[in-house]
Design a protein around this motif. Structure first.
Motif, PDB file in Angstrom:
ATOM      1  N   THR A 181       0.836  -1.191   0.000  1.00  0.00           N
ATOM      2  CA  THR A 181       0.000   0.000   0.000  1.00  0.00           C
ATOM      3  C   THR A 181       0.868   1.236   0.000  1.00  0.00           C
ATOM      4  O   THR A 181       1.830   1.341   0.783  1.00  0.00           O
ATOM      5  CB  THR A 181      -0.929   0.033   1.234  1.00  0.00           C
ATOM      6  OG1 THR A 181      -1.781  -1.106   1.222  1.00  0.00           O
ATOM      7  CG2 THR A 181      -1.796   1.291   1.236  1.00  0.00           C
ATOM      8  N   VAL A 182       0.561   2.168  -0.895  1.00  0.00           N
ATOM      9  CA  VAL A 182       1.204   3.466  -0.920  1.00  0.00           C
ATOM     10  C   VAL A 182       0.256   4.478  -0.266  1.00  0.00           C
ATOM     11  O   VAL A 182      -0.885   4.616  -0.679  1.00  0.00           O
ATOM     12  CB  VAL A 182       1.541   3.914  -2.363  1.00  0.00           C
ATOM     13  CG1 VAL A 182       2.167   5.303  -2.366  1.00  0.00           C
ATOM     14  CG2 VAL A 182       2.474   2.908  -3.025  1.00  0.00           C
ATOM     15  N   THR A 183       0.748   5.175   0.744  1.00  0.00           N
ATOM     16  CA  THR A 183      -0.044   6.179   1.434  1.00  0.00           C
ATOM     17  C   THR A 183       0.328   7.549   0.888  1.00  0.00           C
ATOM     18  O   THR A 183       1.507   7.928   0.890  1.00  0.00           O
ATOM     19  CB  THR A 183       0.203   6.141   2.950  1.00  0.00           C
ATOM     20  OG1 THR A 183      -0.085   4.836   3.452  1.00  0.00           O
ATOM     21  CG2 THR A 183      -0.677   7.150   3.679  1.00  0.00           C
ATOM     22  N   VAL A 184      -0.672   8.272   0.431  1.00  0.00           N
ATOM     23  CA  VAL A 184      -0.453   9.604  -0.150  1.00  0.00           C
ATOM     24  C   VAL A 184      -1.037  10.647   0.800  1.00  0.00           C
ATOM     25  O   VAL A 184      -2.221  10.589   1.146  1.00  0.00           O
ATOM     26  CB  VAL A 184      -1.109   9.731  -1.534  1.00  0.00           C
ATOM     27  CG1 VAL A 184      -0.765  11.086  -2.160  1.00  0.00           C
ATOM     28  CG2 VAL A 184      -0.648   8.606  -2.451  1.00  0.00           C
ATOM     29  N   HIS A 185      -0.221  11.588   1.226  1.00  0.00           N
ATOM     30  CA  HIS A 185      -0.641  12.681   2.106  1.00  0.00           C
ATOM     31  C   HIS A 185      -0.795  13.936   1.260  1.00  0.00           C
ATOM     32  O   HIS A 185       0.147  14.325   0.547  1.00  0.00           O
ATOM     33  CB  HIS A 185       0.368  12.907   3.223  1.00  0.00           C
ATOM     34  CG  HIS A 185       0.633  11.699   4.061  1.00  0.00           C
ATOM     35  ND1 HIS A 185      -0.103  11.393   5.180  1.00  0.00           N
ATOM     36  CD2 HIS A 185       1.563  10.697   3.929  1.00  0.00           C
ATOM     37  CE1 HIS A 185       0.364  10.277   5.724  1.00  0.00           C
ATOM     38  NE2 HIS A 185       1.369   9.817   4.977  1.00  0.00           N
ATOM     39  N   ILE A 186      -1.947  14.588   1.339  1.00  0.00           N
ATOM     40  CA  ILE A 186      -2.235  15.768   0.522  1.00  0.00           C
ATOM     41  C   ILE A 186      -2.535  16.949   1.415  1.00  0.00           C
ATOM     42  O   ILE A 186      -3.324  16.839   2.354  1.00  0.00           O
ATOM     43  CB  ILE A 186      -3.435  15.523  -0.426  1.00  0.00           C
ATOM     44  CG1 ILE A 186      -3.196  14.259  -1.257  1.00  0.00           C
ATOM     45  CG2 ILE A 186      -3.665  16.723  -1.333  1.00  0.00           C
ATOM     46  CD1 ILE A 186      -4.038  13.101  -0.881  1.00  0.00           C
ATOM     47  N   LEU A 187      -1.903  18.075   1.112  1.00  0.00           N
ATOM     48  CA  LEU A 187      -2.188  19.330   1.810  1.00  0.00           C
ATOM     49  C   LEU A 187      -2.257  20.445   0.780  1.00  0.00           C
ATOM     50  O   LEU A 187      -1.256  20.783   0.140  1.00  0.00           O
ATOM     51  CB  LEU A 187      -1.109  19.637   2.853  1.00  0.00           C
ATOM     52  CG  LEU A 187      -1.318  20.939   3.637  1.00  0.00           C
ATOM     53  CD1 LEU A 187      -2.600  20.864   4.477  1.00  0.00           C
ATOM     54  CD2 LEU A 187      -0.119  21.231   4.520  1.00  0.00           C
ATOM     55  N   ALA A 188      -3.469  20.985   0.605  1.00  0.00           N
ATOM     56  CA  ALA A 188      -3.656  22.101  -0.334  1.00  0.00           C
ATOM     57  C   ALA A 188      -3.319  23.407   0.378  1.00  0.00           C
ATOM     58  O   ALA A 188      -3.695  23.621   1.522  1.00  0.00           O
ATOM     59  CB  ALA A 188      -5.090  22.135  -0.836  1.00  0.00           C
ATOM     60  N   VAL A 189      -2.566  24.285  -0.316  1.00  0.00           N
ATOM     61  CA  VAL A 189      -2.139  25.556   0.294  1.00  0.00           C
ATOM     62  C   VAL A 189      -2.545  26.726  -0.613  1.00  0.00           C
ATOM     63  O   VAL A 189      -2.916  26.540  -1.757  1.00  0.00           O
ATOM     64  CB  VAL A 189      -0.611  25.586   0.516  1.00  0.00           C
ATOM     65  CG1 VAL A 189      -0.223  24.528   1.526  1.00  0.00           C
ATOM     66  CG2 VAL A 189       0.142  25.338  -0.789  1.00  0.00           C
TER      67      VAL A 189
END
Length: 256
Positions: free
Chosen positions: A248-256
């Protein structure tokens, strides 16, 4: 006229066929021997020959190692001896044939190789920080340590797992509820509307990549292009989970 020499019957024989089973690098079996002769026997330098597959057209697999200890048998005695052997880690699952010479006679050996899924993805965590709609490229490396090919599909759209979704939705629900609207139906209706509004504020993460097959023992690298969702609140942490085979690849997203 000279008579033909009578072929000597071996004193040591196998009580049962030798079968080795397991993963390519960890094959195990038990060698059951019997000495029917009148003298003590010492068996040295027992060797397994090259593995030959039963399947027509398949390639032979070289034997990497085998633990065949010296065996001493008293007259009329029997003994069982544990056997370990190893093939190349990428040897495909299947049934193979070997040969074990004992006291001048070759004995067939059956080798049953089981399936091994051992897949590695690097990195297994990806961090995306950028404006909504931004495209970010990441190098992904796939290593197949097993003995079966692994398919990496074209990923496409992945639904986000939203951090603090419940807290945000319930907080908005409480803001919209009036003091007179405190019945169970009012609360459930307001909660449903609040969750719908929260979910609509997030669109899926898009991943662009080509489908690829990683052969047994192989390594493949490729570029994945991630598109941060165009509709996503700024400053809110979100994650996406991408499953590929056993990993499993975990993708962390933070929009700025």
């Amino acid at each position: 006229m000279a008579t033909a020499a009578k072929k000597k019957t071996p004193d040591v024989s196998l009580l049962e066929p030798l079968v080795l089973t397991g993963a390519p690098g960890a094959l195990h079996g038990t060698l059951a021997l019997s000495n029917t002769g009148a003298e003590r026997k010492a068996l040295r330098d027992l060797k397994l020959t090259e593995v030959k597959p039963k399947t027509r057209g398949a390639k032979a697999q070289p034997l990497l190692s085998a633990d065949l200890p010296r065996v001493k048998l008293r007259a009329g005695a029997s003994k069982t001896v544990p056997i370990t052997a190893a093939l190349h880690p990428s040897t495909p699952p299947g049934v193979y044939k070997m040969s074990l010479p004992v006291d001048g006679t070759n004995h067939p050996v059956e080798v049953i190789v089981t399936e091994v899924v051992d897949f590695e993805i690097t990195p297994d965590e990806v961090f995306l920080v950028g404006k909504p709609g931004a495209k970010i490229k990441k190098l992904m490396v796939f290593r197949n340590h097993g003995n079966v090919p692994i398919d990496v599909p074209a990923i496409g759209a992945i639904q986000l797992d939203l951090d603090l979704l419940h807290c945000r939705a319930q907080r908005e629900m409480l803001k919209k509820l009036r003091d007179t609207e405190r019945t169970l139906d009012d609360v459930m209706r307001a909660m449903s509307l609040s969750y719908d509004a929260e979910l609509e504020s997030f669109t899926p993460l898009k991943v662009k990549n080509d489908a690829v097959t990683v052969g047994a023992g192989g390594t493949v690298s490729q570029i994945w292009e991630f598109t941060i969702p165009g509709t996503i609140p700024k400053g809110v942490d979100a994650t996406a989970m991408i499953r590929v085979s056993s990993e499993t690849v975990t993708v962390h997203i933070l929009a700025v």
